[in-house]
Design a protein around this motif. Structure first.
Motif, PDB file in Angstrom:
ATOM      1  N   GLN A  61       8.941 -34.299  44.635  1.00  0.00           N
ATOM      2  CA  GLN A  61       9.397 -33.905  43.299  1.00  0.00           C
ATOM      3  C   GLN A  61       9.130 -32.420  43.101  1.00  0.00           C
ATOM      4  N   PRO A  62      10.030 -31.726  42.387  1.00  0.00           N
ATOM      5  CA  PRO A  62       9.770 -30.306  42.097  1.00  0.00           C
ATOM      6  C   PRO A  62       8.716 -30.173  41.004  1.00  0.00           C
ATOM      7  N   ILE A  63       7.754 -29.298  41.197  1.00  0.00           N
ATOM      8  CA  ILE A  63       6.712 -29.058  40.202  1.00  0.00           C
ATOM      9  C   ILE A  63       6.566 -27.558  39.992  1.00  0.00           C
ATOM     10  N   ASP A  64       6.016 -27.205  38.851  1.00  0.00           N
ATOM     11  CA  ASP A  64       5.718 -25.808  38.539  1.00  0.00           C
ATOM     12  C   ASP A  64       4.363 -25.479  39.149  1.00  0.00           C
ATOM     13  N   SER A  65       4.366 -24.671  40.168  1.00  0.00           N
ATOM     14  CA  SER A  65       3.128 -24.374  40.894  1.00  0.00           C
ATOM     15  C   SER A  65       2.429 -23.194  40.250  1.00  0.00           C
ATOM     16  N   ALA A  66       1.640 -23.459  39.212  1.00  0.00           N
ATOM     17  CA  ALA A  66       0.923 -22.394  38.517  1.00  0.00           C
ATOM     18  C   ALA A  66      -0.348 -22.023  39.270  1.00  0.00           C
ATOM     19  N   VAL A  67      -0.804 -20.791  39.019  1.00  0.00           N
ATOM     20  CA  VAL A  67      -2.042 -20.292  39.621  1.00  0.00           C
ATOM     21  C   VAL A  67      -3.124 -20.311  38.547  1.00  0.00           C
ATOM     22  N   LEU A  68      -4.218 -20.976  38.814  1.00  0.00           N
ATOM     23  CA  LEU A  68      -5.315 -21.119  37.861  1.00  0.00           C
ATOM     24  C   LEU A  68      -6.414 -20.127  38.200  1.00  0.00           C
ATOM     25  N   LEU A  69      -6.835 -19.351  37.189  1.00  0.00           N
ATOM     26  CA  LEU A  69      -7.874 -18.332  37.369  1.00  0.00           C
ATOM     27  C   LEU A  69      -8.962 -18.525  36.323  1.00  0.00           C
ATOM     28  N   ARG A  70     -10.118 -18.001  36.625  1.00  0.00           N
ATOM     29  CA  ARG A  70     -11.223 -17.944  35.668  1.00  0.00           C
ATOM     30  C   ARG A  70     -11.475 -16.478  35.335  1.00  0.00           C
ATOM     31  N   GLU A 259      -7.090 -13.929  47.774  1.00  0.00           N
ATOM     32  CA  GLU A 259      -6.031 -13.337  48.580  1.00  0.00           C
ATOM     33  C   GLU A 259      -5.000 -14.366  49.026  1.00  0.00           C
ATOM     34  N   ALA A 260      -5.359 -15.641  49.065  1.00  0.00           N
ATOM     35  CA  ALA A 260      -4.398 -16.666  49.472  1.00  0.00           C
ATOM     36  C   ALA A 260      -3.308 -16.869  48.423  1.00  0.00           C
ATOM     37  N   ASP A 261      -3.581 -16.550  47.153  1.00  0.00           N
ATOM     38  CA  ASP A 261      -2.620 -16.779  46.071  1.00  0.00           C
ATOM     39  C   ASP A 261      -2.060 -15.498  45.480  1.00  0.00           C
ATOM     40  N   VAL A 262      -2.489 -14.337  45.959  1.00  0.00           N
ATOM     41  CA  VAL A 262      -2.052 -13.091  45.322  1.00  0.00           C
ATOM     42  C   VAL A 262      -0.550 -12.886  45.468  1.00  0.00           C
ATOM     43  N   ILE A 312      -9.301 -12.947  18.346  1.00  0.00           N
ATOM     44  CA  ILE A 312      -9.866 -13.059  19.689  1.00  0.00           C
ATOM     45  C   ILE A 312     -10.828 -11.893  19.913  1.00  0.00           C
ATOM     46  N   SER A 313     -12.052 -12.189  20.237  1.00  0.00           N
ATOM     47  CA  SER A 313     -13.069 -11.159  20.440  1.00  0.00           C
ATOM     48  C   SER A 313     -13.121 -10.713  21.902  1.00  0.00           C
ATOM     49  N   ASP A 314     -13.813  -9.653  22.122  1.00  0.00           N
ATOM     50  CA  ASP A 314     -13.988  -9.116  23.472  1.00  0.00           C
ATOM     51  C   ASP A 314     -15.104  -9.873  24.198  1.00  0.00           C
ATOM     52  N   GLY A 315     -14.864 -10.249  25.474  1.00  0.00           N
ATOM     53  CA  GLY A 315     -15.901 -10.863  26.294  1.00  0.00           C
ATOM     54  C   GLY A 315     -15.946 -12.371  26.267  1.00  0.00           C
ATOM     55  N   LEU A 316     -14.914 -13.047  25.723  1.00  0.00           N
ATOM     56  CA  LEU A 316     -14.903 -14.521  25.715  1.00  0.00           C
ATOM     57  C   LEU A 316     -14.480 -15.052  27.079  1.00  0.00           C
ATOM     58  N   SER A 317     -15.067 -16.166  27.486  1.00  0.00           N
ATOM     59  CA  SER A 317     -14.643 -16.814  28.725  1.00  0.00           C
ATOM     60  C   SER A 317     -13.240 -17.383  28.538  1.00  0.00           C
ATOM     61  N   ALA A 318     -12.437 -17.314  29.607  1.00  0.00           N
ATOM     62  CA  ALA A 318     -11.043 -17.746  29.504  1.00  0.00           C
ATOM     63  C   ALA A 318     -10.619 -18.426  30.798  1.00  0.00           C
ATOM     64  N   GLU A 319      -9.807 -19.462  30.636  1.00  0.00           N
ATOM     65  CA  GLU A 319      -9.150 -20.120  31.763  1.00  0.00           C
ATOM     66  C   GLU A 319      -7.697 -19.665  31.754  1.00  0.00           C
ATOM     67  N   ILE A 320      -7.281 -18.939  32.779  1.00  0.00           N
ATOM     68  CA  ILE A 320      -5.972 -18.283  32.809  1.00  0.00           C
ATOM     69  C   ILE A 320      -5.049 -19.058  33.742  1.00  0.00           C
ATOM     70  N   ILE A 321      -3.837 -19.327  33.273  1.00  0.00           N
ATOM     71  CA  ILE A 321      -2.815 -20.004  34.073  1.00  0.00           C
ATOM     72  C   ILE A 321      -1.616 -19.082  34.157  1.00  0.00           C
ATOM     73  N   VAL A 322      -1.268 -18.683  35.376  1.00  0.00           N
ATOM     74  CA  VAL A 322      -0.147 -17.780  35.605  1.00  0.00           C
ATOM     75  C   VAL A 322       0.992 -18.572  36.223  1.00  0.00           C
TER      76      VAL A 322
END
Length: 405
Positions: A61-70, A259-262, A312-322
């Protein structure tokens, strides 16, 4: 007692050998007619053909292959505004947390004698400017003397040729001509000196005006004061901090991609983030580093997110999905995964010759319904039960189950 156990084991082994490999001879010895049909159970057939396993037919099945970052949030700008000149602070301090616009006054310093210095520089400029006309008049006068000396020299030469004037008169006229020419050079030098005096006076005026302008320290951009401004009466020296300003609109989400996902991330790609307070934001990738960190071998990624209400303040932890380009993958149960002898993650499938076959996979995403893996054919028969008891090339008898099971 031990001899009896060994004897029993040998007898059992002999019986199994006769049942499995010498079935026909055993039936003939027992008097069975070869034309009489013999009923064979399904279990006997499976034992004769291979090992029974449970398998499913999986469709890619086709899926959206997002990159997950911290990562974490970071202010778009963070600047400490410092003094460029010395002086006492004469303005009331602004409290930290105040919102300021670009050009707002943060600190004001006492001018001291700077106004007098500017007045003196302006007076010197006026004096230098007044000398220019006088110097230019000197040039005109010197040029007139040159013309007069040239006329006298020509007359003396003419009279000398006719014998009416002596050679001494000619030499005196030539000397007067040279002296007049030198006067022109001196007059022109005086003009240049006057012009240079004007430039020097103008520089002094500009320096005094600039020094006075530095007495008022302003905000370079709109933002929030992270610190109080300098206290009233404090002495400021060049480089002393007046205040720290941060700009939170827009705000950045900063993460680091391996580097594997860049190669899967591009500038301009849509991205989202989930902050520590479960707040979700949406933005786009505005920066991707082309130089890896020498220690972690990761690349810096920045996502710009609107923050008009400054929530949104400066320095908050974030889970980033690209977001990245989609790809075909299979959704399988995590228990289906296995390892080969080299420790490679994969699954065992039903080969075309009805034998077990190991295929490596790449784990893409873990969900509540199972894991998404890549690296398999579009349609493949995956062994879901019994894969741990077979190896490559072993004959199998698959029993197919529904994919949802």
């Amino acid at each position: 007692m031990r001899l009896m156990s060994m004897f029993a084991a040998v007898v059992v082994a002999a019986i199994l050998y006769l049942i499995v490999f010498q079935r026909d001879q055993l039936l003939g010895f027992a008097g069975a007619d070869s034309d009489t049909p013999v009923t064979v159970s399904m279990s006997d057939t499976a034992a004769a053909q291979g090992i029974g396993v449970i398998a499913i037919r999986a469709q890619a099945q086709p899926i959206d292959s997002a990159v997950l970052l911290r990562g974490q949030t970071a202010a778009a700008r963070d600047v400490t505004v410092a003094a460029e000149t010395s002086g006492l602070v004469v303005s009331e301090p602004l409290p930290k947390g105040s919102f300021v616009n670009a050009g707002d006054t943060l600190c004001t310093l006492d001018p001291g004698t700077r106004a007098a210095t500017l007045a003196e520089a302006s007076a010197r400029l006026s004096e230098a400017q007044s000398r220019v006309p006088e110097a230019e008049a000197g040039v005109i006068e010197a040029q007139a003397r040159v013309r007069e000396a040239e006329i006298n020299l020509n007359a003396a030469r003419a009279l000398s040729q006719d014998g009416f004037a002596s050679e001494t008169r000619v030499v005196g006229a030539q000397a007067a001509m040279d002296s007049a020419s030198a006067g022109v050079q001196r007059a022109r030098s005086a003009v240049s000196s006057a012009l240079a005096g004007i430039e020097s006076a103008q520089a002094a005026v500009a320096s005094a005006e600039r020094d006075i302008a530095r007495l008022v320290i302003t905000a370079p951009f709109e933002g929030l004061l992270e610190t109080d401004t300098a206290e009233l009466g404090s002495l400021m020296q060049p480089g002393a901090p007046c205040a720290t300003i941060i700009q939170l609109d827009p705000i950045r989400l900063v993460g680091f991609v391996p580097e594997a996902d860049v190669g899967r991330i591009t500038v301009g790609a849509m991205a989202g983030g989930r902050l520590s307070g479960q707040q979700e934001v949406v933005g786009e990738v505005t920066f991707l580093s082309r130089s890896a960190d020498p220690v972690t071998r990761t690349f810096r990624v920045e996502v710009t997110v609107p923050n008009p209400d400054l929530a949104i303040s400066d320095g908050l932890s974030a889970e980033i999905i690209v977001a990245a380009d989609g790809q075909s993958a299979h959704l399988i149960a995590q228990s289906t995964l296995t390892l080969d002898d080299a420790g490679t993650l994969g699954v065992r499938i039903v080969g075309p010759d009805m034998t077990a076959q190991f295929m490596p996979v790449t784990l893409l995403r873990d969900t509540a319904q199972g894991v998404w893996v890549a690296g398999l054919p579009d349609v493949v028969d995956i062994i879901t039960l019994g894969q741990e008891f077979v190896i490559d090339g072993v004959p199998i008898v698959p029993t197919y189950a529904e994919a949802s099971q």
